[in-house]
Design an enzyme around this catalytic site. Structure first.
Site, PDB file in Angstrom:
ATOM      1  N   TRP A   1      13.991 -10.312  -9.768  1.00 29.87           N
ATOM      2  CA  TRP A   1      12.760 -10.383  -8.979  1.00 29.87           C
ATOM      3  C   TRP A   1      11.776  -9.359  -9.558  1.00 29.87           C
ATOM      4  O   TRP A   1      12.129  -8.186  -9.720  1.00 29.87           O
ATOM      5  CB  TRP A   1      13.087 -10.070  -7.522  1.00 29.87           C
ATOM      6  CG  TRP A   1      11.924 -10.096  -6.585  1.00 29.87           C
ATOM      7  CD1 TRP A   1      10.984 -11.086  -6.473  1.00 29.87           C
ATOM      8  CD2 TRP A   1      11.567  -9.094  -5.624  1.00 29.87           C
ATOM      9  NE1 TRP A   1      10.076 -10.758  -5.496  1.00 29.87           N
ATOM     10  CE2 TRP A   1      10.406  -9.547  -4.960  1.00 29.87           C
ATOM     11  CE3 TRP A   1      12.124  -7.871  -5.256  1.00 29.87           C
ATOM     12  CZ2 TRP A   1       9.791  -8.821  -3.952  1.00 29.87           C
ATOM     13  CZ3 TRP A   1      11.519  -7.135  -4.252  1.00 29.87           C
ATOM     14  CH2 TRP A   1      10.363  -7.613  -3.604  1.00 29.87           C
TER      15      TRP A   1
ATOM     16  N   ASP B   1      21.137  -6.262  -3.177  1.00 29.97           N
ATOM     17  CA  ASP B   1      19.907  -6.727  -2.544  1.00 29.97           C
ATOM     18  C   ASP B   1      20.242  -8.075  -1.903  1.00 29.97           C
ATOM     19  O   ASP B   1      20.578  -9.038  -2.606  1.00 29.97           O
ATOM     20  CB  ASP B   1      18.798  -6.890  -3.601  1.00 29.97           C
ATOM     21  CG  ASP B   1      17.486  -7.371  -2.975  1.00 29.97           C
ATOM     22  OD1 ASP B   1      17.453  -7.564  -1.746  1.00 29.97           O
ATOM     23  OD2 ASP B   1      16.504  -7.549  -3.719  1.00 29.97           O
TER      24      ASP B   1
ATOM     25  N   LYS C   1      13.246 -14.197   5.088  1.00 28.31           N
ATOM     26  CA  LYS C   1      13.530 -15.611   4.808  1.00 28.31           C
ATOM     27  C   LYS C   1      14.435 -16.223   5.872  1.00 28.31           C
ATOM     28  O   LYS C   1      14.131 -17.282   6.405  1.00 28.31           O
ATOM     29  CB  LYS C   1      14.232 -15.772   3.456  1.00 28.31           C
ATOM     30  CG  LYS C   1      13.830 -14.787   2.394  1.00 28.31           C
ATOM     31  CD  LYS C   1      12.499 -15.095   1.787  1.00 28.31           C
ATOM     32  CE  LYS C   1      12.131 -13.979   0.845  1.00 28.31           C
ATOM     33  NZ  LYS C   1      10.961 -14.160   0.083  1.00 28.31           N
TER      34      LYS C   1
END
Ligand code: LMR
Length: 423
Positions: free
Chosen positions: A153, A234, A270
């Site tokens: 990311w 993560d 999310k």
């Protein structure tokens, strides 16, 4: 007699004639953000066919933002309870952090039951990563090296560098197979200097959608242990990979079971659709409750000068959902619904490419990859072409946010992809 307007004009001309040089004169124009800049470009496009497949934000099958029913019900309960707007403590709402920790590590995990998980609420996953970077920089007792997957990311890189860590990449994605290069990854982990911090995407790897299998996670855990590296997970997509929050936590829980002292950045953007609420957590597995208290005291010292204490609304939502059995069950099925819609879009996109447009390319990675993203393999030139000719917006690395497509536009997208990739 001069009018007031003329007087003002004369005055402003005088200021200009003094060769005014702004203090910020030498500030250069920065580039747009690699991900959020895509949305800005999308908004400027007036085509009725335009599609935003840039940012990873879930949309329903009508292409609309999706507010979960469990979240709406939790907000109703919160309104009825007439909550106040007092400050949270520096580490946030205890009922939130307790529930968030249990969701990630599992209710009966010894790190929870033995009260040795240091945890703080954070400004979503980004804020959690930043607290983690700062904590490592302040207290990690070895060289402050972190390695991240190649690719990762985009924001991981400045977050870790700005926290003062030395960052390198380890092999992850294999362009030839559009899958995981497990041997390259294990080799790089092996070669990295002892005690390196290893950033791992717990599930639904962003941007590739390629995750290790459970067997591969076991191998990764073994090498990390042998080399005495330090795992930093993560987990921004728990539930989004398989539709099952327990299954998606496999790697994290396995590492804890194997005795790794992990640290974790967790996000509810999310899986609870709380993008703008900025709610997440950062946690540190400690040896015992006394160490946990010391670590938490240092987390507070890091957080206080950054933003003092976190916002409360999103945390109340998450704790109401997770601490109310009916709402939690409803939420778990909504997570599955979102994951399933993405899986359906993967199947349809591949089917249209192969059957309707007769593409001869291998598109199996569309259905093999999981989570929010498909790493399409499109080159930057193809990305530019699909943007200019078809009004389809995605990041320059060819990453497609699967949730941005719907039954109404998936065929159009397949046609666009086929046209820009067929030569
Ligand atoms: C993404 O990768 O699109 C998301 O994580 C949103 C973001 O902040 O980049």
């Amino acid at each position: 007699m001069l009018s007031n307007i003329s007087k003002a004009t004369i005055k402003s001309n005088r200021i200009l004639s003094r060769a005014f040089i702004s203090t910020w004169n030498s500030v250069p124009q920065g580039p747009p953000d690699a991900i959020l800049g895509v949305t800005e470009a999308f908004k400027r496009d007036s085509s009725p066919n335009k599609m935003n497949l840039g940012v990873g934000a879930y949309r329903d099958d009508d292409g609309k933002p999706f507010v979960l029913s469990s979240v709406k019900k939790a907000e109703k309960v919160m309104m009825e309870n007439n909550l106040d707007k007092e400050y949270a403590g520096i580490t946030g709402s205890p009922s939130f952090t307790k529930a968030a920790g249990a969701l990630a590590y599992g209710d009966s995990n010894p790190v929870i039951t033995e009260n040795r998980l240091a945890i703080t609420q954070s400004i979503s996953g980004t804020g959690a990563l930043r607290i983690g970077g700062e904590f490592l920089n302040a207290w990690y007792p070895h060289a402050k090296n972190i390695i991240v997957p190649n690719p990762t990311w985009g924001n991981h890189i400045p977050i870790m560098k700005n926290s003062g860590l030395q960052l390198e990449k380890y092999t992850y994605f294999d362009k030839n197979t559009n899958g995981l290069n497990i041997n390259g990854m294990l080799e790089d982990l092996h070669k990295a200097p002892k005690h390196t911090v290893v950033l791992l995407h717990a599930c639904a790897h962003n941007p590739t959608g390629v995750d290790p299998t459970q067997e591969q996670w076991n191998q990764i855990s073994k090498v990390i242990k042998e080399r005495e590296h330090f795992p930093f997970f993560d987990m921004a997509y728990q539930g989004f990979a398989s539709g099952d929050c327990t299954r998606d936590a496999y790697a994290l829980r396995k590492f804890v079971e194997e005795g790794h002292q992990v640290i974790l950045a967790q996000s509810f953007a999310k899986n609870m659709g709380l993008y703008g609420e900025r709610v997440g957590s950062f946690s540190v597995v400690c040896a015992d409750a006394e160490e946990r208290a010391r670590v938490e005291s240092q987390l507070k010292i890091i957080i206080r000068p950054m933003y003092s204490n976190p916002p409360i609304h999103g945390a109340h939502i998450v704790s109401t959902v997770l601490n109310t059995p009916e709402l939690k069950n409803e939420w778990l099925s909504e997570v599955k619904l979102m994951a399933d819609r993405i899986i359906t879009m993967r199947l349809k996109l591949r089917e249209h490419l192969e059957k309707d447009f007769g593409s001869k390319k291998d598109w199996s990675h569309i259905t093999n990859q999981i989570g929010m993203f498909c790493y399409s393999g499109m080159s930057p030139e193809q990305v530019n072409k699909i943007k200019s000719d078809w009004h389809v917006y995605l990041t320059q690395d060819g990453r497609i946010s699967m949730a941005g497509m719907s039954s109404a536009n998936v065929k159009y997208l397949a046609e666009a992809i086929h046209n820009v990739t067929k030569d």
